[in-house]
Write an enzyme that holds these catalytic residues in place. Sequence first.
Site, short mmCIF file in Angstrom:
data_model
loop_
_atom_site.label_atom_id
_atom_site.label_comp_id
_atom_site.label_asym_id
_atom_site.label_seq_id
_atom_site.Cartn_x
_atom_site.Cartn_y
_atom_site.Cartn_z
N HIS A 120 -3.66 -4.87 -0.50
CA HIS A 120 -3.28 -5.49 0.77
C HIS A 120 -3.36 -7.02 0.65
O HIS A 120 -4.44 -7.59 0.78
CB HIS A 120 -4.22 -5.03 1.89
CG HIS A 120 -4.04 -3.61 2.29
ND1 HIS A 120 -3.15 -3.24 3.28
CD2 HIS A 120 -4.62 -2.47 1.85
CE1 HIS A 120 -3.19 -1.92 3.43
NE2 HIS A 120 -4.07 -1.43 2.57
N CYS A 157 0.85 -1.20 0.00
CA CYS A 157 0.00 0.00 0.00
C CYS A 157 0.89 1.25 0.00
O CYS A 157 1.67 1.44 -0.91
CB CYS A 157 -0.99 -0.04 1.16
SG CYS A 157 -2.37 1.13 0.95
N GLU A 162 -2.44 -9.13 2.79
CA GLU A 162 -2.81 -9.66 4.11
C GLU A 162 -4.31 -9.60 4.36
O GLU A 162 -4.81 -10.20 5.31
CB GLU A 162 -2.05 -8.93 5.22
CG GLU A 162 -2.57 -7.56 5.61
CD GLU A 162 -2.20 -6.43 4.66
OE1 GLU A 162 -2.43 -5.26 5.02
OE2 GLU A 162 -1.66 -6.71 3.56
#
Length: 218
Positions: free
Chosen positions: A199, A89, A201
């Site tokens: 992202h 990001c 994750e």
Amino acid sequence: MELTAPASRKKVVVFDYGFGNVRSAERALAHVGADVEITRDFDRAMNADGLLVPGVGAFAACMAGLKEARGEWLIGRRLSGGRPVMGICVGMQVLFGRGIEHGVETEGLDEWPGTVGPLKAEVVPHMGWNTVDAAEGSRLFAGQPADARYYFVHSYAVHDWALEVGNPHIAAPKVTWATHGERFVAAVENGPLWATQFHPEKSGDAGAQLLTNWIETL
């Protein structure tokens, strides 16, 4: 989706400079088999197999946090020694030459030339799931279907890729694109330096496989 676990546990440091979802990144990396530590300790971060640099919020604030934590020196030292670094990001955005937010220009780390500027779209921020146009031969997106979706949250992006590689013996960076109102850089693979605008994750199985792919290169 069945993930391929790394053959051995690699040591990954999530760099804790005050701007990033470090706990989410820690959990996601541990889930795919990494030995993860959250720290801003220079030596521990320098000696890890992989360094993950998260980032949320404003470009200028992230750059100030990185400099306060000696992050720009750490990233430069690792890359000069061919040691892997991955930005996520705003942790990707600060790798470019400069960012412009609300008319304010801030110098980035300048690992890649380019400007981070506002997204031009009917709906901003770009928040939610989106597909990408993965670079041919990408290792980061290896094993992913073309319609895999990743989670984005951003209002700024890099719209042009400016780095030219004049040496035919050096592999050109692999640049992946996405579209929200306009085309923008969604990921880059450039030697030991990889980064994603989205992202991983927070991107479910697709993001987990992507992190697995990165860990397997460490």
